[in-house]
Each structure stands twice: as C-alpha cells, then as structure tokens.
Design a protein around this motif. Structure first.
Motif, short mmCIF file in Angstrom:
data_model
loop_
_atom_site.label_atom_id
_atom_site.label_comp_id
_atom_site.label_asym_id
_atom_site.label_seq_id
_atom_site.Cartn_x
_atom_site.Cartn_y
_atom_site.Cartn_z
N TYR A 71 0.65 -1.53 0.37
CA TYR A 71 -0.05 -0.28 -0.35
C TYR A 71 0.68 1.26 0.14
O TYR A 71 1.43 1.37 1.22
CB TYR A 71 -0.88 0.02 1.93
N ASP A 72 0.36 2.09 -1.17
CA ASP A 72 1.20 3.48 -1.39
C ASP A 72 1.29 4.20 0.05
O ASP A 72 2.42 5.23 -0.04
CB ASP A 72 1.38 3.73 -2.58
N SER A 73 0.45 4.49 0.35
CA SER A 73 -0.45 5.62 1.70
C SER A 73 0.63 4.78 2.82
O SER A 73 0.31 5.47 3.86
CB SER A 73 -2.02 5.35 1.75
N ALA A 74 0.82 3.74 3.03
CA ALA A 74 1.63 3.06 4.25
C ALA A 74 3.02 3.36 4.60
O ALA A 74 3.72 3.30 3.65
CB ALA A 74 0.48 1.81 4.23
N LYS A 75 3.57 3.70 5.71
CA LYS A 75 4.82 4.35 5.36
C LYS A 75 5.71 3.32 6.72
O LYS A 75 4.79 3.17 8.15
CB LYS A 75 5.65 4.98 5.39
N PHE A 76 6.37 2.49 6.08
CA PHE A 76 7.05 1.57 7.41
C PHE A 76 8.33 2.33 8.57
O PHE A 76 9.44 2.69 7.41
CB PHE A 76 7.27 -0.08 7.02
N THR A 77 8.25 1.88 9.48
CA THR A 77 9.17 2.62 10.39
C THR A 77 10.08 1.76 11.09
O THR A 77 8.84 0.81 11.69
CB THR A 77 8.48 3.75 10.94
N ALA A 78 10.91 1.52 11.18
CA ALA A 78 11.67 0.25 11.22
C ALA A 78 12.30 0.83 13.31
O ALA A 78 11.80 1.57 13.56
CB ALA A 78 13.03 -0.12 10.88
#
Length: 449
Positions: free
Chosen positions: A297-304
C-alpha cells in the motif's frame, strides 16, 4: 501505618529480583491502601499477602527435537495463583522473555481481571521461554507435545484451564489439546481458544480486541463522546490488535497506525477492511514483518524499530496491545500534547508506572488492562460453560454476552468510584479496589487455606 507499609516491603523482600511482579503488586497495593486502613479484618487475615503468594508454582524441563534432529531444552512453567473464585484460568505465553517474574505478574493481574468479569474464574498463567517464530509446524508441534507431557498432571477442566497468550494461538492450542486428549483419553474443555469444530467458541479469537473497544466506548459515553471519526493508534499486530482494529472500524473510527517487533506502520489514509484482511494474511498466514504491508500500500510507511515509535503520531485514542511496559512517560506526554483523549490497555501492563501517573493527573481517560482487556478471559469462561454443557452458542449470542460483561465491568468501576469517593473516571483505582474486595470476601469465607 508502619504495619501497612511493612506489607508491601514483606512481599517484595520475599520475591527478590522480580521487577515485573513488584510493579504489578505495588500498583494494586497503592490503590487498596485506603481500604486496608478502613478494614482491620483484611490486615489481620493478611489477605493481600495471601493474594500475592501463588498457591502453586510449577516449573519443569521441556526437551524437544528440532528439524535437524538436535535436542533442544526450554523451561516450562505454570503459576496457579488463586482459586478463591473458581478453577485457575489464564493464558500460556511462549516467548524468549518468559521467566518466573513475568508469569507471576501476569498471574497476579489475572486474579483481578477474572474477578471483574463476574464469572467463576480463579487465576493462573504459564508458558515457556520457547520462541515459535521461525520454527516449522513440526517443531512447534513437538515442543507443545513435550510441554503438555509434564503439564497434564497439573491441569484439568475443573482444576486449571489454560488458554493462549503471546506466541500461543489456535495452532499451539490444537497441539496442546491433542496431546492432553491422548494422554488422558478424555475429550474435555481443559484448554480454551480451541477451534470451533473441536470444542472452541465463536468470538473467542475476537473477544479481547472487541471487548477492549466496547470498554472504550463505555468510557467515552461518560464524557458524551463516541468512537466515530476518532483517529486511533493500535500497537501490536497480533490477535488482540487485529480484532481491536476490526471493531474500531465497525465503530467508525480511523486507525492510522499499528506495529510489531520489527517497527510500525503509519497509514494516514487509515485502515480498511481490505487492508485489515491483508494484515491478517501477512501476520497469521505468511508470518512476516508488517513491512510487507507498506510494500503493498503506497499510503503506508514502515519505520523500523528505533528511537521513534507509533506513539509519536497525533491521535484521539491509543490502544497499546503489544506487551508490558511498551509505553513510557515520554510517550504519554507526547500523546497528550498531540490531543489524546483516551488510552485503553489491550495488553497486560503496557504502560510504565510513570506513564500511568501522568495520565491519571491529566484529563485523559485511562482504561487499565485488568478492566479493559477482560473480554478475552470472559469469552474463555463462556467457552468453558459451553464445553460443560456440550453445546455451542451462536456468534450473535456471544457478542451480546461479551458486550454485557464489558458494560458490567464498566458499571462496577463507576459504582466503586462512588462507594469509595474516588476521583471521577478513576478506572484504575476502581478496578483494583472492586476486584480486591470481591476476592478478599471469598478468601475470608473459605478460611485460612
């Protein structure tokens, strides 16, 4: 007063090097201190000290063989904490962090949580320092079989009924149940969280997450608010988190963040039923990191995992559903600064004491886990009843019963607030006091045993 202070000191001194257990005990003790001052009977009979002392601690070696044919060894546990209100009831946790302190804190919390449900449930907790992540189905099965080969001696339908917790889902419950059935040659409801086709209950997987949202709804009604259009954060991505998200969507809320042990997802557009289904596929089927969600999903950002976590995202409501002490005072302050109006705990003791103290001093509605996440054990109790009757109740019937139980817990808190002249919406002290008084009455009635 010195005698009362000695109570807490005595409990801590008898249980050295158990930080999590101390934290849980101190929170409850601070809540019930006015009750102890007002009732010499509770002090004379050492009821608090007796609640803090497990009725039985069982620890054992668990040997199993991995897929390479190598023998592995883990530590297994069952803490049978209190049976004043019914058979021991509480989950099993399979995680590398498991030790006696963590299980004692969980069992102690369970005593109060189970009392609040109004069902005939004592309290226990157990598990092992085994990590199911990365293990094959065969390895998990062999571990579960070995764990049950020892534990079967200590559990039973009217004695001790374990359930799932972190690392223990329907797969693990199935392997454990099958082993118990083979050893005892009995088909009985010795475990809850079973599959619906073999003695489980409708709504059990959903119960903790759904119940959490029901409790949050009742809290918000006290300030003439509701969950519709509220921006929400839900930590975790396991069973509790998934179904909390699902019920929040049903209530019209906007869930913009969730997490797992690898990091967190921020999706400003919010979750949808389709996105939630994919999250369940990633976590339950593929057993992958939630980073896969951001890939789709392009709207979602993952942060480690790092210095930043999902509590930095502005929101109206927060639902910590991952693990103990995941939210500290700095997180609480940032949430409040960003407009938080409600925090309800889906996990057990997810907020540090300083975070709780800060929330209690503000006008943020704070729902302690022993009240807000009691839905899971409540439906487990209903599963036990169905097993004894040899029948199934419908999903709609169980949904009504779950909502009624969560409403009753909320009303019990409100009644305790009035009875003990607590501050308005002080759910923490109300839950602790209300549960303690019920357990203490039962223990007094049953004598010094």
């Amino acid at each position: 007063m010195s005698t009362l202070n000695n109570i807490l000191k005595s409990v801590i001194d008898k249980n050295p090097n158990e930080a999590e257990f101390h934290q849980a005990v101190e929170e409850v003790f601070e809540s019930i201190l006015p009750v102890l001052k007002a009732n010499n009977l509770y002090v004379d009979e050492k009821l608090f000290e007796r609640i803090c002392e497990p009725e039985r601690i069982i620890s054992f070696r668990v040997c199993w063989t991995d897929d390479q044919g190598k023998v592995q060894i883990n530590k297994g546990y069952r803490i049978q904490m209190n049976s004043a209100l019914g058979p021991y009831k509480g989950g099993l946790r399979f995680h590398p962090s498991v030790n006696q302190s963590i299980l004692k804190f969980l069992a102690f919390e369970q005593v109060f949580k189970n009392a609040l449900t109004g069902l005939m449930l004592g309290a226990g907790k157990g598990g092992a320092d085994f990590n199911p992540k990365g293990k094959s189905d065969g390895e998990v099965m062999r571990f579960c079989q070995s764990w049950m080969m020892e534990a079967y001696r200590h559990i039973g339908h009217f004695t001790d009924v374990p359930a799932g917790d972190i690392g223990v889902g329907e797969r693990e419950i199935g392997y454990l149940f099958g082993t118990y059935k083979k050893i005892q040659n009995e088909f009985q409801g010795v475990l809850t969280g079973k599959g619906k086709d073999w003695g489980g209950s409708f709504l059990r997987p959903e119960a903790t997450g759904y119940g959490l949202v029901h409790f949050a709804h009742f809290m918000l009604t006290e300030i003439d608010e509701n969950l519709n259009d509220k921006v929400c954060l839900v930590s975790g991505a396991g069973n509790v988190s998934q179904f909390a998200i699902e019920k929040l969507l049903h209530e019209g809320a906007k869930v913009v963040a969730f997490s797992d042990s690898t990091g967190f997802i921020h999706d400003p557009e919010g979750m949808t039923e389709e996105k939630l289904d994919y999250l369940k596929t990633v976590k339950n089927g593929q057993r992958k990191s939630i980073s896969a969600f951001a890939d789709k999903y392009d709207s979602a950002k993952f942060t480690a995992v790092g210095d930043k976590n999902l509590w930095s995202i502005p929101a109206d409501c927060a639902f910590p559903c991952a693990t103990q002490n995941e939210l500290d005072e700095s997180d609480a302050k940032l949430l409040k600064q960003n407009g938080l109006i409600l925090l309800a705990e889906g996990a057990n003791m997810p907020c540090t004491p300083k975070a709780i103290n800060y929330l209690q001093k503000t006008n943020v509605l704070y729902g302690p886990g022993k009240a807000s996440n009691a839905g899971g054990v409540a439906v487990s109790g209903l599963e036990m009843t169905q097993n004894r009757m040899g029948r199934y109740w419908t999903k709609s019937d169980l949904e009504k019963q779950l909502r009624t139980i969560m409403k009753d817990i909320h009303e019990k808190c409100l009644e305790t607030i009035i009875k003990h002249d607590l501050q308005k919406q002080d759910y923490l002290n109300a839950a602790n006091i209300g549960a303690f008084e019920k357990i203490a009455r039962a223990m007094h009635a049953q004598g010094t045993v």
